[in-house]
Design a protein around this motif. Structure first.
Motif, PDB file in Angstrom:
ATOM      1  N   ASN A 104     -11.171   9.062 -31.138  1.00  0.00           N
ATOM      2  CA  ASN A 104     -11.575  10.255 -31.889  1.00  0.00           C
ATOM      3  C   ASN A 104     -13.090  10.430 -31.932  1.00  0.00           C
ATOM      4  N   GLN A 120      -8.114  12.361 -29.286  1.00  0.00           N
ATOM      5  CA  GLN A 120      -6.791  12.622 -29.852  1.00  0.00           C
ATOM      6  C   GLN A 120      -6.393  14.094 -29.744  1.00  0.00           C
ATOM      7  N   TRP A 121      -7.369  14.991 -29.610  1.00  0.00           N
ATOM      8  CA  TRP A 121      -7.031  16.415 -29.561  1.00  0.00           C
ATOM      9  C   TRP A 121      -6.215  16.763 -28.314  1.00  0.00           C
ATOM     10  N   ALA A 124      -2.717  16.395 -29.490  1.00  0.00           N
ATOM     11  CA  ALA A 124      -2.395  17.064 -30.751  1.00  0.00           C
ATOM     12  C   ALA A 124      -1.354  18.154 -30.511  1.00  0.00           C
TER      13      ALA A 124
END
Length: 681
Positions: free
Chosen positions: A9, A192-193, A196
């Protein structure tokens, strides 16, 4: 035990991932783009600085820049620059980003005591901390909460038990934590996106675009790009047109008319725009000859006719007086050279000598901007057709080579060259200085041999060895040392040399490459590119008009100084029948006119009986005794040896009698000699 997957992140490790991918792509891409070509290791030094400036020299330089720009792969260069820019940015992120390291659980640090404290001191210190930080006795202050106070007290209790309780201490020693085995944390160098839920469709679209469109397009473009051009660098369609137009009796002028069939000229004609064809052809009418001009007029108007007109203008050095036409004229030469190389490959496949030599001679004409059939003297700086005609004095019936011109006495050369409408004194000196630097090869010896053998046998691996000297025209060379004309056999362990293979990774390869000298650039003031000359050596059959042994091309020489002995070799298999074979050796330079060497060579091939005869003679000479070590070894191999004579009693008696008899004879002889001496006295 559970596992936890943690995404990057904070962007700590994602730059490492991108950096690795970029390095794997950019390193080979950059090397393949900027690595020097292995096929042409020419130096960037011209043959000789003559100071000669051809007409329209600025346009020739501009044409060289345009040609280099066409060959420059701009898109790849831009991609490499952007890729290395991103690579540098990733390095910057790695250097400037602070990496968070997980803190190691340390009971001594939690209790705030020294690692050398005894168990008694630990218990005493823990009681003080327990009284001070027990949740029931502490009131939260500031940002503290009861939960944080409880956690702190629990950590202190665990640390105390690790240092005092045996079971808890064992957990700490084995697993690094008082509670035993902990969950495994696996880090993924992706933000992490990417995974997501709200971004899933965008990520899938990006994956689809990259792997479904960009990657197939890139691979397909590369694949079809490799198939679009031949190994000679011309379009496949152009090679097909040349193949259809191939003629085994084509001469140089006919080949010049074939070359504009290449598809490359269509793009060039489109770039030239509107050209006054009538004006161009009117300039050629009295220059290229009646037959050539008639064939030009019979062609249909189009790109081929335009290209051929301007190509003839380039070869005859026609001055149009127009910058646009001059640029178009100069642009025709480089594609013609590539197309001529492609035609040479086709001619070699057919094997007819005439088109092979025609292609090599057209290469000379293109490099020197001299039309086929014109005088080789036009290669000299400042020489014009008028000067060449004044030297030759026969109306161009028998053209002179530069060697013949330089063989004249100095005074005679000056009389022929210097005068009104001819050369000035400085121009003459300039031409002579250049002629004395031409890299002509004079063949001193040519012979056939088989490594390790005294003669050539049927079906053996034969080497045709040519010993030539760098002999510039007019050079006064010393006599050749016979030792320099001998060819030593390679070492038995040098497999590459024995089978005729080029060494690559061996020590021999390193020594050979260090000896080879890069060829100086050809003196080609009218050609809009730099060019390194090459020599083609091959054998032909004069009766059949066919090539017997394909050419070996030499683009680098071991000796570049004047008088140096250069060794050139061809390797092939001897015929399966014994006899005498006569070949014609051709040694052709592809950049200079009049430097070719043509000579007859004879090869005698012996049959197996010659080998057996020689072996028998060697066996008779070297037949060892049976009782010797060499004899025993030869007997084990099945060879012949000298038998040891068996001695018997009768033989001994006979030997004694013979010995006595011999003794008597010796005595008689001695007496006779004495008597003779006495008589003489």
């Amino acid at each position: 035990m559970s596992r936890e997957y943690n995404y990057d992140n904070e962007g700590q490790f994602f730059p490492y991932f991108v950096l690795t991918l970029l390095g794997l792509i950019l390193a080979p891409l950059t090397y393949s783009t900027f690595a020097p070509s292995k096929s042409s290791r020419a130096s960037k030094i011209p043959l000789v600085q003559t100071g000669f400036v051809p007409p329209n020299a600025d346009l020739i330089k501009a044409a060289r820049r345009r040609q280099a720009k066409r060959e420059r792969r701009l898109k790849r260069f831009i991609s490499i620059v952007l890729g290395w820019g991103l690579f540098a940015y990733m390095v910057y992120l790695i250097v400037t980003t602070t990496t968070k390291v997980s803190k190691i659980w340390d009971p001594y640090e939690i209790l705030g005591i020294s690692t050398s404290a005894s168990e008694k001191d630990i218990k005493k210190h823990y009681r003080k901390l327990a009284m001070q930080y027990h949740p029931d006795k502490v009131t939260p202050a500031g940002n503290e909460t009861m939960e944080s106070l409880n956690d702190r007290y629990v950590e202190m209790t665990k640390a105390y038990k690790v240092l005092t309780d045996e079971e808890v201490r064992n957990n700490y020693i084995l697993y690094g934590h008082p509670d035993g085995r902990q969950s495994t944390s696996i880090g993924i160098a992706l933000p992490q996106w990417i995974v997501a839920a709200e971004n899933i469709y965008y990520v899938l679209a990006a994956y689809g675009f990259i792997f479904g469109i960009v990657l197939p397009y890139t691979v397909g473009k590369w694949w079809y790009g490799t198939k679009k051009h031949t190994k000679d660098g011309v379009l496949t369609e152009s090679a097909g047109s040349l193949f259809k137009a191939y003629d085994q009796v084509a001469d140089e002028r006919r080949l010049v008319e074939i070359l504009p069939l290449g598809e490359e000229y269509k793009d060039l004609v489109a770039q030239w725009g509107n050209i006054d064809d009538a004006f161009v052809e009117s300039k050629l009418e009295k220059v290229i000859g009646e037959k050539s001009f008639k064939r030009l007029q019979e062609m249909e108007p189009g790109p081929r006719r335009k290209a051929l007109s301007l190509l003839w203008a380039y070869l005859y050095r026609v001055d149009f007086g127009s910058e646009k036409l001059e640029n178009a004229k100069l642009d025709t030469a480089p594609p013609a050279t590539a197309l001529n190389n492609s035609f040479l490959s086709i001619a070699l496949a057919y094997g007819s000598t005439a088109p092979i030599l025609a292609s090599m001679h057209v290469s000379q004409s293109l490099i020197q901007a001299i039309a086929p059939g014109d005088s080789p003297l036009l290669q000299l700086p400042a020489f014009t057709p008028a000067v060449a005609a004044a030297v030759e004095q026969d109306g161009g019936k028998n053209h002179w080579t530069i060697q013949r011109f330089m063989a004249l006495p100095e005074q005679r050369r000056r009389q022929l060259c210097i005068g009104k409408g001819l050369l000035t004194e400085s121009e003459y000196n300039q031409a002579i200085a250049f002629a004395k630097k031409l890299p002509a090869l004079k063949v001193e010896a040519a012979f056939f041999k088989v490594a390790g053998e005294k003669f050539v046998t049927v079906s053996s691996l034969v080497q045709f060895v040519v010993k030539a000297r760098i002999a510039p025209p007019g050079a006064d060379l010393k006599p050749v040392d016979e030792k320099d004309l001998a060819d030593e056999d390679p070492d038995e362990g040098d497999v590459d040399a024995l089978i005729g293979r080029k060494p690559r990774w061996s020590q021999t390869a390193a020594k050979t490459s260090s000896k080879l000298q890069p060829n100086p650039l050809a003196h080609a003031p009218y050609y809009p590119r730099d060019y390194s000359p090459r020599w083609h050596l091959f054998l032909a059959d004069a009766k059949q008009g066919k090539m017997v042994i394909p050419p070996t091309t030499f683009s680098q020489l071991e000796k570049t100084e004047e008088g140096g002995i250069e060794t050139l070799k061809l390797q092939f298999q001897a015929p399966p029948q014994k006899g005498e074979y006569t070949f014609v050796m051709h040694l052709v330079n592809d950049a200079y006119l009049g430097m070719d060497t043509k000579m007859n060579v004879r090869m005698v091939v012996e049959g197996p009986e010659k080998v057996m005869q020689l072996q028998a003679e060697e066996d008779e000479i070297s037949e060892p005794d049976e009782d010797s070590i060499a004899g025993q070894m030869n007997a084990m191999r099945g060879g012949a040896v000298k038998k040891k004579k068996v001695v018997t009693d009768s033989d001994d008696d006979e030997d004694e009698e013979e010995s006595d008899t011999d003794g008597e004879k010796v005595q008689d002889d001695s007496e006779t000699d004495t008597d003779t001496d006495t008589d003489e006295e």
